[in-house]
Scaffold this active site. Structure first.
Site, PDB file in Angstrom:
ATOM      1  N   GLY A  14      40.704  49.892  32.649  1.00 38.55           N
ATOM      2  CA  GLY A  14      40.408  48.500  32.351  1.00 38.55           C
ATOM      3  C   GLY A  14      39.391  48.590  31.161  1.00 38.55           C
ATOM      4  O   GLY A  14      38.494  47.658  31.170  1.00 38.55           O
ATOM      5  N   ASN A  16      39.930  47.635  28.336  1.00 34.16           N
ATOM      6  CA  ASN A  16      40.451  46.492  27.194  1.00 34.16           C
ATOM      7  C   ASN A  16      39.469  45.074  27.157  1.00 34.16           C
ATOM      8  O   ASN A  16      39.903  44.422  26.364  1.00 34.16           O
ATOM      9  CB  ASN A  16      41.930  46.382  27.320  1.00 34.16           C
ATOM     10  CG  ASN A  16      42.322  45.738  28.796  1.00 34.16           C
ATOM     11  OD1 ASN A  16      41.773  46.199  29.866  1.00 34.16           O
ATOM     12  ND2 ASN A  16      43.012  44.656  28.726  1.00 34.16           N
ATOM     13  N   GLY A  18      35.912  42.996  29.089  1.00 33.39           N
ATOM     14  CA  GLY A  18      34.659  42.990  30.000  1.00 33.39           C
ATOM     15  C   GLY A  18      33.881  44.110  30.019  1.00 33.39           C
ATOM     16  O   GLY A  18      33.635  44.787  28.895  1.00 33.39           O
ATOM     17  N   TYR A 168      38.331  42.354  48.985  1.00 31.66           N
ATOM     18  CA  TYR A 168      37.652  43.108  47.808  1.00 31.66           C
ATOM     19  C   TYR A 168      36.346  43.688  48.323  1.00 31.66           C
ATOM     20  O   TYR A 168      35.885  44.781  47.788  1.00 31.66           O
ATOM     21  CB  TYR A 168      37.151  41.611  47.094  1.00 31.66           C
ATOM     22  CG  TYR A 168      36.038  42.201  45.669  1.00 31.66           C
ATOM     23  CD1 TYR A 168      36.928  42.341  44.475  1.00 31.66           C
ATOM     24  CD2 TYR A 168      34.784  42.098  45.790  1.00 31.66           C
ATOM     25  CE1 TYR A 168      36.163  43.003  43.434  1.00 31.66           C
ATOM     26  CE2 TYR A 168      34.001  42.549  44.621  1.00 31.66           C
ATOM     27  CZ  TYR A 168      34.678  43.021  43.699  1.00 31.66           C
ATOM     28  OH  TYR A 168      34.185  43.377  42.472  1.00 31.66           O
TER      29      TYR A 168
END
Length: 531
Positions: A14, A16, A18, A168
């Site tokens: 991830g 890419n 934030g 989550y």
């Protein structure tokens, strides 16, 4: 901050956007060789260009990774290992918050992306991390992981429920449990593993996160990433293992569930089963013969490329879509009282997989039925006139077991008259001892096998076998495009899928023209077809 002086090789999932993007920027600023792992190539290209231009470090690359696909995880690990590079820092950052659905293998989507994909990725790269030591693994968890009071295992193999927040929290708890379990397993190595809570970040993970920077709440991705970078680079954390920190490097007390060694062992074993991790290569195909009830494996004339193309078509366009006149037949069966056919039709609606009789409306399935090698072997057994009266597409997802009971496909209530019958099992994906089916050789069966229950529609019996007899079971092992023939007397059952891969197969049921088919328990939309 006292940093490692030597250039390190890093992977950021991830990376890419934030916190992942800012972590990759920080690692590149330290002069490290950084790999961004994410799904979207265009977004990754923008991120790589941004990192290179803002840091001056050209050693920033992209490798595709979709954590919702265990096959993609395996491909990523293979691509990285083919580079023959060390690996010093693995940042398991990628995650989703309110996604819904299932992964490619049928696991709940949030759990599959946040935890299960990272479990497999970490384990596939673990040997490289050990050989590259000192090395570090960083798990991006959440303070929501402190909420669950138990792990609800059944939630992980279903679609996302209405309360996605529970999934989550469970997925992030599983990362903490994994952190502690890896600490124990890596005790005598120079590989450390820790977890971090990134805080409420002004990121794109949800709408509130996107709006937070305009509302003046939360922290920036840069501020959050600074804590992760300290954990990944600072010599102060060189010997720290199995801890949970916030983005300011304050330690967070782990919940009792994360410290439960029995629970950790169960999660580890279950994760291995779900992902197929720690499996050795499939054994060579066992030799079958007519006396055993299975005729040895043969190959379709179709090329591997053609088989792969047909498989893709079946998965994407055949299974998800109801055949023509599907609901017309459902109404007709209701009026005629064919309850077995109704059950099968409604089961397909429930699963959203329309797997029955697709040779009647799918060119892809029909092309397999017309395969010259297949027809040649069938004619050797049945003669020139081949009557195809039923077909099924079998999809076995990880952790699932399609038909757990020992049974024979004799169909005494459906087939009338004297004549030969034969069944064909065609592998569209790899079939092995962990995802296919197993059988008892006919020579091992005894007349005193007890009947457990009888299907009132088809007439097939389900059997109870002794443990000694079950020990004689032989797995069917096939490559894509291979097939076996088996008789109605074959005693067999499905294997619970622990391969970590979806198993797809096509079964054809054929007979001679002198045998009459009674459509009581099957949605036969037309008369049987001649091949």
């Amino acid at each position: 901050m006292n940093q490692f002086k030597k250039q390190k090789v890093c992977i950021v999932t991830g990376g890419n956007s934030g916190v992942g993007l800012m972590s990759a920027v920080g690692l590149a600023q330290f002069g490290h060789h950084v790999f961004i792992a994410c799904r979207c190539a265009s977004k990754a290209e923008k991120a790589v260009n941004y990192i290179r231009s803002s840091t001056g470090n050209l050693n920033v690359e992209f490798l595709p990774l979709d954590l919702a696909s265990l096959d993609s995880v395996r491909t990523f690990a293979k691509l990285f290992q083919e580079r023959h590079l060390p690996l010093h820092i693995l940042v398991n950052n990628a995650g989703v918050f309110n996604a819904r659905g299932t992964t490619q293998e049928g696991f709940e989507l949030i759990f599959g992306i946040n935890y299960l994909g990272h479990f497999l990725l970490t384990n596939l790269l673990l040997e490289t991390l050990q050989h590259s030591a000192p090395s570090r693994i960083i798990m991006v968890s959440s303070d929501l992981a402190l909420r669950p009071t138990s792990i609800k295992w059944e939630r992980f193999v279903r679609k996302t429920p209405l309360n996605f927040l529970e999934l989550y929290a469970l997925s992030k708890l599983c990362l903490l449990v994994l952190t502690k379990e890896l600490e124990r397993r890596l005790e005598n190595t120079n590989v450390t593993v820790n977890a971090i809570h990134p805080g409420f970040v002004q990121s794109n993970i949800t709408l509130p996160h996107r709006l937070s920077k305009y509302l003046g709440i939360g922290i920036s991705p840069q501020e959050s990433a600074s804590g992760l970078l300290t954990l990944a680079n600072s010599s102060a954390f060189a010997d720290v293992k199995g801890k949970f920190f916030d983005y300011k490097q304050n330690e967070i007390e782990l919940p009792d569930l994360a410290k439960d060694t029995e629970l950790a062992q169960k999660l580890w074993e279950q994760s291995c089963l779900w992902t197929g991790y720690n499996r050795y290569n499939p054994t060579t195909t066992p030799k079958h013969d007519n006396a055993a009830g299975v005729l040895r494996p043969y190959s379709l004339a179709l090329s591997p490329t053609e088989v792969a193309s047909i498989t893709k078509t079946v998965v994407e366009t055949v299974l998800p879509k109801a055949p023509k006149h599907f609901f017309h037949h459902l109404i007709r069966f209701l009026f005629t009282g064919k309850f077995g056919a109704i059950f099968l039709l409604l089961n397909q609606v429930r699963k959203k997989e329309f797997y029955m009789e697709r040779h009647l409306d799918s060119d892809a399935v029909w092309s397999i039925c017309q395969d010259k090698n297949l027809q040649q072997k069938l004619k050797e057994y049945l003669g020139e006139d081949l009557v195809l009266w039923r077909s099924e597409i079998w999809v076995n997802y990880p952790s699932q077991q399609l038909i757990p009971f020992w049974h024979q496909d004799s169909y005494p209530n459906l087939l009338q008259g004297e004549g030969k019958t034969i069944n064909v099992y065609i592998a569209l994906t790899e079939v092995n001892e962990w995802n296919g089916f197993e059988y008892i050789p006919n020579s091992q069966l005894t007349p005193d096998v007890s009947v457990k229950i009888k299907d009132p529609f088809s007439g097939n019996c389900l059997f109870d076998l002794t443990e000694d007899l079950e020990q004689q079971a032989v797995p069917v092992v096939l490559r894509p495009g291979e097939f076996v023939l088996f008789t109605n007397q074959l005693m067999h059952r499905s294997v619970r899928n622990t391969s970590g891969q979806v198993r797809l197969a096509l079964t054809l049921r054929l007979t001679e023209p002198c045998v009459h088919i009674v459509p009581n328990y099957t949605p036969v939309y037309h008369k049987p077809v001649l091949l």
